[in-house]
Design a protein around this motif. Structure first.
Motif, PDB file in Angstrom:
ATOM      1  N   PHE A  15       0.716  -1.266   0.193  1.00  0.00           N
ATOM      2  CA  PHE A  15       0.091   0.060  -0.087  1.00  0.00           C
ATOM      3  C   PHE A  15       0.872   1.305  -0.100  1.00  0.00           C
ATOM      4  CE2 PHE A  15      -2.545  -3.166   2.212  1.00  0.00           C
ATOM      5  CZ  PHE A  15      -3.586  -3.269   1.194  1.00  0.00           C
ATOM      6  N   HIS A  16       2.163   1.264  -0.050  1.00  0.00           N
ATOM      7  CA  HIS A  16       3.244   2.301   0.169  1.00  0.00           C
ATOM      8  C   HIS A  16       2.734   3.347   0.973  1.00  0.00           C
ATOM      9  CE1 HIS A  16       4.411   0.700  -3.705  1.00  0.00           C
ATOM     10  NE2 HIS A  16       3.285   0.601  -4.253  1.00  0.00           N
ATOM     11  N   PHE A  17       2.616   4.533   0.799  1.00  0.00           N
ATOM     12  CA  PHE A  17       2.714   5.591   2.002  1.00  0.00           C
ATOM     13  C   PHE A  17       0.893   5.491   2.482  1.00  0.00           C
ATOM     14  CE2 PHE A  17       5.897   7.720  -0.360  1.00  0.00           C
ATOM     15  CZ  PHE A  17       6.765   7.355   0.502  1.00  0.00           C
ATOM     16  N   LEU A  18       0.187   4.770   1.862  1.00  0.00           N
ATOM     17  CA  LEU A  18      -0.960   4.588   2.592  1.00  0.00           C
ATOM     18  C   LEU A  18      -1.018   3.943   3.609  1.00  0.00           C
ATOM     19  CD1 LEU A  18      -3.967   5.976   1.818  1.00  0.00           C
ATOM     20  CD2 LEU A  18      -4.275   3.724   0.591  1.00  0.00           C
ATOM     21  N   ALA A  19      -0.046   2.794   3.865  1.00  0.00           N
ATOM     22  CA  ALA A  19      -0.114   2.044   4.991  1.00  0.00           C
ATOM     23  C   ALA A  19       0.386   2.651   6.444  1.00  0.00           C
ATOM     24  CB  ALA A  19       0.822   0.829   4.575  1.00  0.00           C
ATOM     25  N   LEU A  20       1.064   3.755   6.121  1.00  0.00           N
ATOM     26  CA  LEU A  20       1.680   4.469   7.232  1.00  0.00           C
ATOM     27  C   LEU A  20       0.819   4.867   8.388  1.00  0.00           C
ATOM     28  CD1 LEU A  20       4.333   7.040   5.839  1.00  0.00           C
ATOM     29  CD2 LEU A  20       4.781   4.926   7.176  1.00  0.00           C
ATOM     30  N   PRO A  21      -0.312   5.503   8.323  1.00  0.00           N
ATOM     31  CA  PRO A  21      -1.458   5.573   9.399  1.00  0.00           C
ATOM     32  C   PRO A  21      -1.734   4.327   9.953  1.00  0.00           C
ATOM     33  CG  PRO A  21      -2.088   6.789   7.674  1.00  0.00           C
ATOM     34  CD  PRO A  21      -1.178   5.961   7.107  1.00  0.00           C
TER      35      PRO A  21
END
Length: 244
Positions: A223-229
Motif C-alpha cells: 500500500f506504500h505511504f497509505l499504510a503509514l497511518p
C-alpha cells in the motif's frame, strides 16, 4: 572523552535534520520536509543505540535528545498540520508580507492554529518523558517520532495517492483538527506501548516486535505511504494486547 560525544553528535544530526525540515515546511515543501524528518528519526534511533553500545549514557544526552525531538518530531509536524489546514480552507500558505509593512495583520487563517496543537502536545509529552522513570524499556503514550510519522504520512498520501476520496478526507478541516486533538491525546495517554529495543533476538521474547516489523514491511510494499497511518494504529493496538 571523544567516545562520550559520539551519541551527542548523532543527536545533533537529528536536530540539524529537524531544523531543515522546519524551514522546508514553512516553505510548503512538505515532501522534502518529510524526507528530513525521516532522516532525523533515523539519527534519533541510532543515538540511543550508540550510547548503549558505548556505555556512555548521560543526563546531557537525555536532555539533548528531547530538545532535538522537540524540533524534528514536535515543531516540524505541527507546522505541517498548520500548512494542511491552510490548504483545507483555500488560504495562501504563509505568504510573506512586503518588508516594512506597517499594519499588524495575521496573514493566515486562525483555524490553522489548531495544527500547532501537535507541537504543544509533543512538548508536554517530552517534558513528562524526561521526569518519568517508568519509560526505560517501554513508552507511556505514543512516542513523538511515531506521531511525526502519522502526521507526515498525510502530505505523502496526498502526493502519491491522488484518489478523490483521499484528498477530500485529508483536506477536510474538521478531520485535520480532530486528528490534531487525537494526536495530543495519544501522545500523553497513560497507555504502555512497547519499544523497538531488542535486549536479545529470541523469538519468544520479541514475537510481537517481529510481527509488527513484518506487517509494517508488507503493508509498505503493498500500500506504500497509505499504510503509514495503519502501521501506527497497529502499533498501538498490538501494544494493548502485549504487556511487557
Amino acid at each position: 572523552m571523544l567516545k562520550k560525544q559520539i551519541p551527542n553528535f548523532i543527536t545533533l544530526l537529528n536536530l540539524l535534520s529537524g531544523s531543515i525540515a522546519v524551514i522546508l515546511a514553512l516553505q510548503n515543501q512538505l515532501l522534502m520536509a518529510a524526507f528530513f524528518v525521516a532522516l532525523g528519526i533515523f539519527f534519533d534511533f541510532f543515538d540511543g543505540l550508540a550510547a548503549r553500545s558505548l556505555n556512555v549514557q548521560s543526563e546531557l544526552g537525555l536532555q539533548l535528545d528531547s530538545l532535538a525531538d522537540m524540533v524534528t518530531s514536535g515543531l516540524a509536524p505541527g507546522i505541517v498540520m498548520f500548512q494542511l489546514l491552510c490548504q483545507a480552507v483555500g488560504a495562501d500558505v504563509l505568504q510573506p508580507k512586503a518588508w516594512g509593512a506597517s499594519s499588524f495583520e495575521l496573514n493566515f487563517p486562525l483555524i490553522a492554529i489548531f495544527g500547532l496543537l501537535v507541537t504543544l502536545g509533543s512538548a508536554y509529552r517530552l517534558a513528562k518523558f524526561n521526569i518519568d522513570d517508568r519509560q526505560t524499556s517501554s513508552f507511556i503514550g505514543l512516542p513523538t517520532p511515531a506521531n511525526a510519522i502519522l502526521i507526515f504520512s498525510l502530505p505523502l498520501i496526498l502526493h502519491f495517492h491522488e484518489s478523490e476520496w483521499v484528498v477530500n478526507l485529508i483536506l477536510n478541516p474538521y478531520f485535520l483538527i480532530g486528528l490534531s486533538v487525537l494526536s495530543c491525546i495519544l501522545l500523553n495517554a497513560e497507555v504502555s506501548l512497547f519499544a523497538l529495543k531488542f535486549k536479545n533476538f529470541s523469538l519468544k521474547d520479541n514475537w510481537y516486535r517481529y510481527v509488527f516489523l513484518a506487517l509494517s514491511v508488507i503493508g509498505l510494499i503493498i500500500f506504500h505511504f497509505l499504510a503509514l497511518p495503519f502501521i501506527i494504529i497497529g502499533y498501538i493496538l498490538l501494544s494493548l494486547m502485549v504487556r511487557e
